[in-house]
Design a protein around this motif. Structure first.
Motif, PDB file in Angstrom:
ATOM      1  N   GLU A   1       0.877  -1.176   0.000  1.00  0.00           N
ATOM      2  CA  GLU A   1       0.000   0.000   0.000  1.00  0.00           C
ATOM      3  C   GLU A   1       0.912   1.223   0.000  1.00  0.00           C
ATOM      4  O   GLU A   1       1.285   1.762   1.043  1.00  0.00           O
ATOM      5  N   LYS A   2       1.279   1.594  -1.217  1.00  0.00           N
ATOM      6  CA  LYS A   2       2.324   2.601  -1.386  1.00  0.00           C
ATOM      7  C   LYS A   2       1.943   3.946  -0.775  1.00  0.00           C
ATOM      8  O   LYS A   2       2.780   4.620  -0.159  1.00  0.00           O
ATOM      9  N   ASP A   3       0.680   4.343  -0.913  1.00  0.00           N
ATOM     10  CA  ASP A   3       0.260   5.644  -0.398  1.00  0.00           C
ATOM     11  C   ASP A   3       0.346   5.720   1.127  1.00  0.00           C
ATOM     12  O   ASP A   3       0.572   6.793   1.707  1.00  0.00           O
ATOM     13  N   LYS A   4       0.193   4.550   1.784  1.00  0.00           N
ATOM     14  CA  LYS A   4       0.302   4.503   3.246  1.00  0.00           C
ATOM     15  C   LYS A   4       1.696   4.088   3.717  1.00  0.00           C
ATOM     16  O   LYS A   4       1.934   3.962   4.924  1.00  0.00           O
ATOM     17  N   LYS A   5       2.599   3.861   2.765  1.00  0.00           N
ATOM     18  CA  LYS A   5       3.972   3.392   3.052  1.00  0.00           C
ATOM     19  C   LYS A   5       3.958   2.077   3.845  1.00  0.00           C
ATOM     20  O   LYS A   5       4.745   1.864   4.766  1.00  0.00           O
ATOM     21  N   LEU A   6       3.027   1.197   3.443  1.00  0.00           N
ATOM     22  CA  LEU A   6       2.862  -0.068   4.142  1.00  0.00           C
ATOM     23  C   LEU A   6       3.231  -1.248   3.244  1.00  0.00           C
ATOM     24  O   LEU A   6       2.879  -1.288   2.068  1.00  0.00           O
ATOM     25  N   LEU A   7       3.955  -2.194   3.836  1.00  0.00           N
ATOM     26  CA  LEU A   7       4.172  -3.509   3.227  1.00  0.00           C
ATOM     27  C   LEU A   7       3.587  -4.530   4.194  1.00  0.00           C
ATOM     28  O   LEU A   7       3.945  -4.554   5.376  1.00  0.00           O
ATOM     29  N   ILE A   8       2.693  -5.379   3.680  1.00  0.00           N
ATOM     30  CA  ILE A   8       1.955  -6.298   4.551  1.00  0.00           C
ATOM     31  C   ILE A   8       2.248  -7.734   4.156  1.00  0.00           C
ATOM     32  O   ILE A   8       2.188  -8.088   2.971  1.00  0.00           O
TER      33      ILE A   8
END
Length: 598
Positions: free
Chosen positions: A66-73
């Motif tokens: 989730e690039k906009d949230k700077k998240l890698l899940i």
């Protein structure tokens, strides 16, 4: 909400992960995916043992960006954790849930984790890490854990409905590349390509959960081996020449497939194309200590849970198991080659030119392999007929014995350049091998050391008659020798050529050029060691004058200087041309003279 501090004890010290433990920050994804695989394997094991009251289907790991949230899940539907287990295995460094699970259930299923440190590699790329987990145990609430990379954490109950664990990485500014789809896919392909649990990324499964090396070799068809080779090395166009399937259970576990591909250039011997896996997790391409040096040119995979790795699982630790593994692989390769040779010698001979450099490298570098290679290593004569060395030895043992009772094995390295010398040897009824490998000089010394009274002699290294009988004295006076030396010396580089006189057969050439066997071998070894012969020892030749030849006799009788000069020049140019030693301007001159005669 419960608050506390991560426990750091003398037995389980909190490592300074970012600086010392992991060499590359990309390793975090391998570690987290491996943990997710273990979680799935554990719940599968419990189901197989009949210890679950819930169905276990469609085990899977999903990776999302989730690039906009700077998240890698990274999320799995594996065994999950209780609050107590989070406290034990997450909040205490170096407690391995995998090790404890193996001991408790005595399972032989492939569990990857051992050190209890991999989870914390997430802080290599993250400012903050969140963990949502729900245990497989019924009635146990879900848990939410948060940590910002310091020993401080927060732990609370959560509302996660599905069994399993989700890890949320808040990627830091320096690691933004891990928010790019192409980068994540690249790492999943590198480290998780053959993991046993399906990995989903962008709604596609990106791994092969049943790699060929895990299957029974008796059930695999040749086309499947070739197809797997292309899966491993899509940039290589040629099919493999042959392959060897490894499988051992005791005293260590090891599986794999090694492919022989075409190798005709020594530079190819330095290429590393064997991938090391541990429980289907990629570790490294540096197999020093596991595979003998000569086999690192092969391509393929080796998978073993018993190869000792350092804590970061990035480097191999040396111990006695490595020696056993190396010996096993060497023996397995040799045994397989022997069986192939015995089963279909013609087919093996057809492949020989493309694999002989690997085999010869092994023969000169690994004593155990050298001994076993006697059953399949081939040697070609100048007509292209192949022999085991013991077969060739039987043919020359009696007839090719020197005056000192040594067995003489004649060989050539270039059929075109050494043709006149080859013909001379053949006319006398002797056998000649073609040894045209770049490793020939080392190989023949290995054979000479191994076989008593054996000597290799290149066909152009000396007058072969002198090997089998006493050297005849020349029929020239000292004054005639001096005259010839003076006249011949005008047409050669005296620093390159040393003039010698020999009473050879009258049917032999008037001039011969050779480099004594020992001196030439030293020169060739220097070249292989990247030492310039010009710097260490200027290349020099013996120019042998056949005093029994009619042209030499005519030169001595001839009174006219121009005719004498022409006889010497033409005869010398011819032999120099045969050795590719004739200078360019002299080649043009020789061609013009030949054309004038026509």
């Amino acid at each position: 909400m419960e608050k506390g501090k991560i426990k750091v004890t003398a037995e389980n010290i909190f490592p300074i992960i970012k600086k010392f433990l992991y060499e590359y920050n990309e390793i975090f994804l391998r570690e987290l995916i491996s943990n997710a695989v273990d979680a799935c394997v554990k719940i599968k094991t419990l189901a197989n043992l009949g210890k679950l009251n819930i169905p276990v289907n469609n085990l899977e790991i999903e990776v999302k960006v989730e690039k906009d949230k700077k998240l890698l899940i990274i999320e799995d539907n594996g065994i999950g954790m209780t609050r107590e287990e989070v406290n034990k295995y997450i909040n205490q460094i170096a407690f391995s849930s995998a090790e404890e699970f193996i001991k408790k259930y005595k399972t032989e299923d492939a569990i990857i984790g051992h050190f209890g440190l991999g989870f914390y590699s997430s802080f290599l790329v993250s400012d903050k890490v969140e963990l949502y987990t729900k245990s497989y145990q019924q009635g146990i609430p879900s848990v939410h854990w948060i940590c910002d990379g310091t020993p401080n954490f927060r732990l609370r109950y959560a509302k996660k409905e599905k069994i399993g664990t989700a890890i949320l990485l808040h990627i830091n500014e320096k690691s933004k590349e891990f928010l790019e789809d192409y980068k994540i896919l690249e790492l999943l392909k590198r480290y998780g390509r053959f993991l046993p649990i399906p990995i989903k990324f962008n709604n596609k499964i990106v791994n092969n959960t049943q790699p060929l090396w895990k299957k029974n070799s008796l059930e695999i068809k040749d086309k499947e081996y070739r197809s797997f080779y292309r899966e491993l090395f899509p940039d290589i166009l040629d099919d493999p020449l042959l392959w060897i399937h490894l499988n051992i259970e005791h005293p260590f576990k090891l599986t794999g497939i090694l492919y022989f591909s075409k190798v005709t250039n020594p530079m190819d011997l330095k290429k590393k194309k064997i991938h090391l896996y541990q429980n289907q997790v990629f570790v490294t391409e540096n197999l020093e200590g596991i595979v003998p040096d000569f086999l690192t040119v092969l391509k393929g995979v080796i998978d073993s849970p018993d190869i000792p790795l350092n804590v970061s699982r990035s480097h191999i630790k040396s111990n006695i198991t490595l020696t056993q593994i190396s010996n096993y692989i060497t023996r397995k390769i040799a045994d397989r080659l022997t069986k192939m040779f015995i089963k279909d010698r013609k087919s093996f001979e057809n492949k020989w030119q493309n694999i002989k450099l690997i085999i010869e490298y092994g023969m000169i570098s690994e004593p155990r392999f050298y001994e076993k290679s006697k059953a399949f290593a081939l040697y070609s004569d100048i007509n292209g007929k192949y022999f085991l060395f013991k077969e060739f030895l039987e043919k020359i043992n009696k007839k090719q014995k020197s005056k000192t009772n040594k067995i003489i094995c004649f060989y050539a390295t270039n059929l075109d350049e050494q043709n006149i010398y080859i013909e001379n040897v053949l006319q006398k009824g002797y056998k000649v091998l073609l040894l045209d490998s770049q490793l020939t000089v080392h190989l023949i010394q290995k054979l000479e050391t191994d076989i008593k009274n054996l000597t290799f002699v290149r066909v152009d290294s000396q007058n072969i008659d002198n090997i089998f009988m006493e050297k005849k004295s020349t029929n020239l006076t000292q004054q005639e020798k001096n005259t010839l030396k003076k006249e011949i010396g005008k047409n050669i580089d005296k620093k390159t050529f040393q003039i010698q006189f020999e009473n050879l057969n009258e049917n032999c050439l008037p001039f011969l050029i050779n480099i004594p066997e020992f001196r030439r071998r030293i020169n060739e070894m220097n070249v292989m060691r990247n030492l310039s012969v010009g710097e260490k020892e200027k290349k020099s030749y013996n120019l042998v004058v056949n005093t029994n030849h009619k042209i030499i006799k005519r030169i001595l009788r001839e009174k006219k200087k121009e005719i004498k000069k022409k006889l010497i020049r033409d005869s010398l140019d011819f032999i120099l041309l045969c050795h590719n030693l004739l200078k360019r301007k002299n080649k043009s001159r020789l061609i013009k003279r030949i054309l004038d005669l026509l």
